[in-house]
Design an enzyme around this catalytic site. Structure first.
Site, PDB file in Angstrom:
ATOM      1  CG  ASP A  20      -1.856   1.193   1.263  1.00 44.24           C
ATOM      2  OD1 ASP A  20      -1.952   1.904   0.238  1.00 44.24           O
ATOM      3  OD2 ASP A  20      -2.505   1.397   2.314  1.00 44.24           O
ATOM      4  CG  ASP A  53      -3.268   5.799   2.030  1.00 41.57           C
ATOM      5  OD1 ASP A  53      -3.090   4.592   1.769  1.00 41.57           O
ATOM      6  OD2 ASP A  53      -2.634   6.418   2.912  1.00 41.57           O
ATOM      7  NE  ARG A 109     -11.736   3.269   4.168  1.00 37.53           N
ATOM      8  CZ  ARG A 109     -11.678   4.214   5.090  1.00 37.53           C
ATOM      9  NH1 ARG A 109     -12.673   5.087   5.207  1.00 37.53           N
ATOM     10  NH2 ARG A 109     -10.639   4.306   5.880  1.00 37.53           N
ATOM     11  CE  LYS A 136      -0.377   3.773   3.397  1.00 40.42           C
ATOM     12  NZ  LYS A 136      -1.238   4.429   4.394  1.00 40.42           N
ATOM     13  CG  ASP A 142      -2.374  -2.487   3.902  1.00 37.62           C
ATOM     14  OD1 ASP A 142      -2.917  -2.596   5.023  1.00 37.62           O
ATOM     15  OD2 ASP A 142      -2.744  -1.653   3.047  1.00 37.62           O
TER      16      ASP A 142
HETATM   17  N1  BES Z   1      -3.231   0.250   5.246  1.00 37.02           N
HETATM   18  C1  BES Z   1      -3.622   1.531   5.707  1.00 37.02           C
HETATM   19  C2  BES Z   1      -3.900   1.556   7.212  1.00 37.02           C
HETATM   20  C3  BES Z   1      -2.726   1.359   8.125  1.00 37.02           C
HETATM   21  C4  BES Z   1      -2.050   2.453   8.628  1.00 37.02           C
HETATM   22  C5  BES Z   1      -2.356   0.106   8.536  1.00 37.02           C
HETATM   23  C6  BES Z   1      -0.999   2.273   9.508  1.00 37.02           C
HETATM   24  C7  BES Z   1      -1.299  -0.079   9.419  1.00 37.02           C
HETATM   25  C8  BES Z   1      -0.631   1.014   9.906  1.00 37.02           C
HETATM   26  C9  BES Z   1      -4.899   1.976   5.008  1.00 37.02           C
HETATM   27  O1  BES Z   1      -5.026   1.561   3.693  1.00 37.02           O
HETATM   28  C10 BES Z   1      -4.871   3.474   4.991  1.00 37.02           C
HETATM   29  O2  BES Z   1      -4.023   4.021   4.337  1.00 37.02           O
HETATM   30  N2  BES Z   1      -5.817   4.101   5.696  1.00 37.02           N
HETATM   31  C11 BES Z   1      -5.891   5.517   5.752  1.00 37.02           C
HETATM   32  C12 BES Z   1      -7.348   5.910   5.581  1.00 37.02           C
HETATM   33  C13 BES Z   1      -7.548   7.394   5.409  1.00 37.02           C
HETATM   34  C14 BES Z   1      -6.954   7.854   4.101  1.00 37.02           C
HETATM   35  C15 BES Z   1      -9.029   7.681   5.449  1.00 37.02           C
HETATM   36  C16 BES Z   1      -5.352   5.983   7.098  1.00 37.02           C
HETATM   37  O3  BES Z   1      -5.610   5.315   8.098  1.00 37.02           O
HETATM   38  O4  BES Z   1      -4.656   6.966   7.129  1.00 37.02           O
HETATM   39 ZN    ZN Z   2      -4.061  -0.174   3.198  1.00 35.50          ZN
HETATM   40 MN    MN Z   3      -4.088   2.876   2.335  1.00 36.17          MN
END
Ligand code: BES
Ligand code: ZN
Ligand code: MN
Length: 500
Positions: free
Chosen positions: A272, A349, A353, A279, A290
C-alpha cells in the site's frame, strides 16, 4: 516441531534445557519442581529465599547445574502470582523456553507444566504448545549466511513434562495448540514476505496449496473474471499496478450439505503506497504488511481444515497492490461496485475498504450465517488502541461479543468500538452513494460504517488489526514483523460456532 506430552515421573532426568515456570510468593516448591531442586542441591529454593529469583511475570534466570545426570541447563521463568496466572502467561513462559533453546542452539528441550495453576489441562496444553512453536519461529529466508557461520539449529522436538493428573487433556490441548501455532506461523511468513515476493498471484498460489493439502476447494478469480463479476472497486485499486489483482476463495465443507457457512474475509493488499494520495516515505516499507488480514484468513482456513471443524466455512481474500501508475484511480473518481452502490474516491489511500466492499458483496452468494472480516484498515485504530488490542465492531452485538471473548481466550484481544448512526453521516457523498473517507475524526468507525454499507444481508463484524498485525516482537512468543493476529481468534470463533 514434534511435541511430546508425558507424565513427569516418566520423563528422562537428562535434558539439554529444562524450563521450570515458578509462581511468585513464599510457598515452598512443590511437585516436580521440588524434586528437581533436590537434585540441584536446593539451589532454586535458595535463590528464591535470597530474592535473586522472585517468580515475577516474564522474569527469567538461566542456571547451569553442575551435578551429573540432571538437566544441562535449567531456565526458571516467572508466572507472577498464582491466582493471576492465565493461559497467556504460560504461552509467554513457553515462548521464553523456545527462545532460550534457540539461543543455546538446541534441537530439543523440555518444559515442566506444574500443578496448582488456575488453568485447565487442555488450556494449559494449548498455551504451552503455542508458546513453544511460536517462540521458535524465525523468518530468515532472505538472509545469506557467511561461509564460516555455523548452520542454524532447528528446535525440532519439545517434551512437556506434566505434573497434572489429566495428561490426556494436556496432550489434546497440545495437539490443537500445535495446529493453531503452525497456522499462526504460516500467517506470519506470508505477512513477512516483501511486496516484491508476496504479490496477489503469490497469495493465490499459497492459498491454493493450503486448499489442496486441506481437502478444500480453491477458486481464484483473475482480472478477467473480476471484470466479468463487476468487481470495479477491487479493479480500480489495482489499476495503478502491473500486478494483476486476485479474489481468492477457499471453501471448507465440514458441515451438512446446505448448512449456511461462516465466511471469513481478509484484506490482502500486498503493498500500500497510498496510490495518488501517496503516503509519506518514512515507514512506508511496513505497508508490505497490509495483507496480514488476508494471510490470517488463509492460515485460519488451514487450521480449520486440519482440525476438521464440523461446519462449513468460506475464506475470501481480495488481493491487490495500491500503486501510482498512469491508469491509477484518482481522487474524485466515482466507482461502480459489485453490490451496485457507487463510491466517490476522495482519498486513494482508503483502498482497503474498497477491495473489502466487493469481497463482502461477493459473500452474499454463500448465504452466510455470519461474516467476519479482518483488515489493517486504519491508522486511527493504532492511535485508539495502540498495539494492545485489535478493534472490533459490527452490525450484530452478539457476534461482536463472541469475537471479543474468543480473542481473550486465545491471547489475541479485540475491543469493541461504537457504530453510532452519526458516524455514518461522515461518509455521505455529494456525487455518489457513499465516499471512501470520512476524514480524521473517528476514522476507524467511519471505515467500519463504509464496510457495513456493503455487508447488509448477513450478520457481520469487522476486526481492525492495523495496530496488532505486526510489531517489534517484544513478547517471548513473537518475533519482529508479522504477529499472525488474528489467525487464532478466527479459528477459535469458528470452533465455538461449530460447538467443537
Ligand atoms: N493500510 C492503511 C492503514 C494502516 C495504517 C495500517 C498504519 C497499518 C498502519 C490503510 O489503507 C490506509 O491508508 N488508511 C488511511 C485511511 C484514510 C486515508 C481515510 C489511514 O488510516 O490513514
Ligand atoms: Zn491499506
Ligand atoms: Mn491505504
Amino acid at each position: 516441531m514434534k511435541i511430546n506430552v508425558v507424565r513427569t515421573d516418566a520423563a528422562p532426568a537428562a535434558a539439554l534445557l529444562l524450563t521450570v515456570p515458578l509462581t511468585e510468593g513464599d510457598a515452598a516448591l512443590s511437585g516436580s519442581a521440588a524434586s528437581l531442586d533436590e537434585t540441584l542441591g536446593g539451589q532454586v529454593q535458595a535463590l528464591r529465599a535470597r530474592g535473586d529469583f522472585k517468580g515475577k511475570e516474564n522474569e527469567t534466570l538461566l542456571l547451569f547445574p553442575s551435578g551429573a545426570g540432571g538437566p544441562e541447563r535449567v531456565l526458571l521463568v516467572g508466572l507472577g502470582k498464582v491466582d493471576t496466572v492465565t493461559p497467556e502467561r504460560l504461552r509467554r513462559a513457553a515462548g521464553s523456553a523456545a527462545k532460550q533453546a534457540t539461543r543455546s542452539r538446541l534441537a530439543s528441550a523440555s518444559f515442566l507444566l506444574p500443578a496448582g495453576l488456575p488453568v485447565s489441562a487442555e488450556e494449559a496444553g494449548r498455551a504451552v504448545a503455542e508458546g513453544l512453536v511460536l517462540g521458535a519461529y524465525t523468518f530468515t529466508e532472505h538472509k545469506s549466511r557467511a561461509d564460516d557461520a555455523p548452520a542454524p539449529v532447528e528446535l525440532a522436538e519439545c517434551t512437556v513434562l506434566v505434573d497434572l493428573e489429566d495428561v490426556e487433556g494436556v496432550a489434546e490441548g497440545a495437539r490443537i495448540g500445535g495446529v493453531l501455532a503452525r497456522a499462526d506461523a504460516l500467517a506470519r511468513s506470508l505477512g513477512n514476505q516483501p511486496g516484491n515476493v508476496a504479490t496477489p498471484a503469490y497469495l493465490a498460489a499459497a492459498a491454493s496449496k493450503v486448499a489442496e493439502e486441506g481437502g478444500m476447494t480453491a477458486t481464484i478469480l483473475d482480472r478477467a473474471a473480476l471484470v466479468a463479476e463487476g468487481m470495479h472497486a477491487l479493479l480500480a485499486v489495482s489499476a495503478g499496478s502491473d500486478q494483476e489483482p486476485r479474489l481468492i476463495v477457499l471453501e471448507h465443507r465440514g458441515g451438512a450439505e446446505g448448512e449456511k457457512p461462516l465466511v471469513l474475509v481478509g484484506k490482502g493488499l500486498t503493498f500500500d503506497a497510498g496510490g495518488i494520495s501517496i503516503k509519506p516515505a518514512a515507514g512506508m516499507e511496513d505497508m508490505k504488511f497490509d495483507m496480514c488480514g488476508g494471510a490470517a484468513v488463509i492460515a485460519a482456513m488451514q487450521a480449520i481444515a486440519e482440525l476438521k471443524v464440523p461446519t462449513n466455512v468460506v475464506g475470501i481474500v481480495p488481493s491487490s497492490e495500491n500503486l501510482l501508475g498512469a491508469s491509477a484511480m484518482k481522487p474524485g473518481d466515482v466507482l461502480p461496485t459489485h453490490l451496485g452502490k457507487t463510491v466517490e474516491v476522495v482519498n486513494t489511500d482508503a483502498e482497503g475498504r474498497l477491495i473489502l466492499a466487493d469481497a463482502l458483496s461477493y459473500a452474499r452468494r454463500f448465504a452466510p450465517a455470519a461474516v467476519v472480516d479482518c483488515a489493517t484498515l486504519t491508522g486511527a485504530c493504532v492511535v485508539a488502541l495502540g498495539h494492545q488490542a485489535s478493534a472490533v465492531m459490527g452490525s450484530d452485538d452478539a457476534l461482536v461479543e463472541e469475537l471479543r471473548a474468543a480473542g481473550d481466550r486465545v491471547g489475541q484481544r479485540c475491543w469493541p468500538l461504537p457504530m453510532y448512526d452519526e458516524y455514518r453521516e461522515q461518509i455521505r457523498s455529494d456525487y455518489a452513494d457513499v465516499k471512501n473517507s470520512g476524514g480524521r475524526p473517528a476514522g476507524t468507525m467511519t471505515a467500519g460504517w463504509f464496510l457495513r454499507e456493503f455487508a447488509a444481508d448477513f450478520p457481520w463484524a469487522h476486526l481492525d488489526i492495523a495496530g496488532t498485525a505486526y510489531g517489534d516482537g517484544k513478547l517471548p512468543y513473537q518475533a519482529k514483523g508479522s504477529t499472525g493476529v488474528p489467525t487464532r481468534l478466527l479459528v477459535e470463533w469458528v470452533r465455538g460456532r461449530a460447538g467443537a
